[in-house]
Design a protein around this motif. Structure first.
Motif, short mmCIF file in Angstrom:
data_model
loop_
_atom_site.label_atom_id
_atom_site.label_comp_id
_atom_site.label_asym_id
_atom_site.label_seq_id
_atom_site.Cartn_x
_atom_site.Cartn_y
_atom_site.Cartn_z
N ASP A 1 -1.33 -3.46 7.42
CA ASP A 1 -2.14 -2.74 8.41
C ASP A 1 -1.56 -3.00 9.82
O ASP A 1 -1.10 -4.11 10.10
CB ASP A 1 -3.59 -3.25 8.43
N CYS B 1 4.06 -9.21 -1.65
CA CYS B 1 2.79 -9.88 -1.32
C CYS B 1 1.77 -8.84 -0.86
O CYS B 1 2.12 -7.89 -0.17
CB CYS B 1 3.06 -10.90 -0.21
N ARG C 1 -4.48 -7.78 -1.48
CA ARG C 1 -5.10 -7.20 -2.68
C ARG C 1 -4.07 -7.43 -3.80
O ARG C 1 -3.16 -6.62 -4.01
CB ARG C 1 -5.38 -5.71 -2.47
N GLY D 1 0.82 -1.21 0.00
CA GLY D 1 0.00 0.00 0.00
C GLY D 1 0.86 1.25 0.00
O GLY D 1 1.96 1.28 -0.56
#
Ligand code: NAD
Length: 389
Positions: free
Chosen positions: A108, A68, A71, A46
């Motif tokens: 995250d 990896c 999404r 991200g």
């Protein structure tokens, strides 16, 4: 050959041991890389991967072999952009795929603990974005696992690596400020809008933003003994790209008081509701965001502790503020994993330690306990201090 030249230097020994260890773990020397580069996998493609990958792909100690993301499109795009040969949609597939020895975890905040554990169990060294785990106990368990597996574990942030931090730490150690009394740090912006995890359980402005200031202040003034805090939610609903409105359940406004012992008290102010003309970009910030004061002097860090630009100093002897340490000397906040790779290859140790990262994590969880109970919370963890000698 004489006896001295036959002896390995500590650095050469560490390198030889690590390469041998990694070779045993992976069953092949090729996995470590004969080019002195550690074979590296990056999980989480991200926003922050866009800052890490340019550093990693230029780092002489790193070979990024796989990416990896759950999404898969994100992993594919980053692989294309940075010419990485392999990409996977899940950690299980990544671990079973192209061999690598070092995992960089950029997912995250809530995902770090279990992914770090899985990687360590699979014999990988780990660099994790903050936090390493969701609680001190879980983090300490991960560190024990790393020790058992003879693998290394580190976590962001790396504010203690900057030359400005070193200048401040040495100035304090030399007694230039006299008897140190107090310090203040602040960091905020208007909050990310690209992912909801920042505002959900396991997120919050403390593990995302205050973590920098807490690392800096404990790094400068020593491990905390007690914490008292007030936290609040100023914006109960947020608009998140691709998701729409979400409920904010974690603090987006934090005032944390830290007792460092021997009378030294510091304060961190941090949150997701701070208008900032520079937005998320630290390069334009010219204010003092970390200040330390003692009976004989004052010191202010110019700019953010993750993107510092100098240190202003005034003392009883030198009453006019003078600016010091204006050279970044190559330091950038997103280089932590590259420094860890250098350590794995050459044996050059970082100033960043997992014990410090876990102590900072305990301060964050203690601040939440203080808010919940209205009490001052005693801390149990510590780390090797001083950080800079
Ligand atoms: N964005 C920044 O500028 C920035 C700066 C410093 C630190 N950080 C830290 O970096 C971390 C990531 O932040 P971000 O802003 O890049 O978030 P992001 O949402 O942009 O990216 C996180 C990525 O991780 C992926 N992911 C989540 N769980 C996964 C799993 N189990 N397996 C594989 N992939 C998974 C998501 O799909 C997403 O693409 C956070 O800890 C954040 O605090 C971000």
């Amino acid at each position: 050959m004489n006896a001295t030249s036959q002896r390995l230097t500590r650095r050469e020994f560490t390198k030889a041991t690590l390469i041998a260890g990694a070779a045993v773990a992976s069953g092949t020397f090729a996995a470590v890389g004969q080019n002195n580069r550690i074979r590296t996998g990056v999980i989480g493609c991200g926003s922050v991967s866009g800052s890490y990958l340019p550093v990693l792909t230029k780092c002489p100690y790193v070979e990024v072999v796989s990416l990896c993301d759950i999404r898969p499109e994100r992993a594919r795009k980053r692989a294309e952009q940075f010419k990485v040969a392999h990409h996977y949609p899940h950690i299980d597939k990544m671990l079973a795929g192209e061999a690598f020895d070092f995992l960089i975890n950029l997912t995250d905040m809530q995902e770090h603990e279990h992914l770090n554990q899985q990687a360590l169990e699979a014999g990988k060294h780990v660099w994790s974005e903050k936090p390493i785990a969701n609680s001190l106990k879980a983090g300490q368990k991960l560190l024990r696992l790393a020790t058992e597996k003879k693998r290394r574990l580190w976590g962001a942030p790396i504010t203690v690596q900057s030359p400005q931090f070193a200048f401040m730490a040495r100035t304090l150690a030399q007694g230039t400020l006299g008897r140190v009394a107090a310090a203040h740090a602040n960091y905020g912006h208007e909050g990310p809008n690209w992912s909801s995890f920042f505002y959900e359980k396991g997120g919050g402005s403390m593990p995302d933003l205050a973590v920098y200031n807490i690392t800096t202040l404990t790094g400068l003034l020593g491990p905390a003994k007690h914490v008292t805090a007030m936290l609040s939610i100023v914006t109960p609903e947020r608009d998140i790209t691709e998701k729409g409105k979400i409920k904010v359940t974690e603090e987006d406004n934090a005032q944390v008081l830290i007792d460092h012992g021997q009378g030294v008290i510091s304060h961190v102010q941090s949150g997701f509701n701070y208008f900032n003309p520079h937005g998320h970009d630290g390069s334009g910030e010219r204010q003092h965001t970390v200040t330390v004061v003692g009976s004989g002097g004052f010191m202010g860090l110019v700019g953010y502790d993750w993107a510092p630009q100098g240190v202003d100093l005034a003392t009883r002897k030198q009453r006019n503020i003078e600016r010091h340490a204006t050279d970044a000397e190559g330091y950038v906040w997103q280089q932590g994993a590259a420094l860890a790779a250098e350590c794995l290859v050459t044996g050059k140790e970082l100033l960043v330690t997992p014990e410090h990262a876990l102590h900072v994590l305990e301060i964050i969880t203690a601040a939440r306990e203080s808010q919940g109970t209205g009490k001052r919370i005693k801390l149990t963890s510590t780390f090797k201090w001083p950080v800079v000698t």
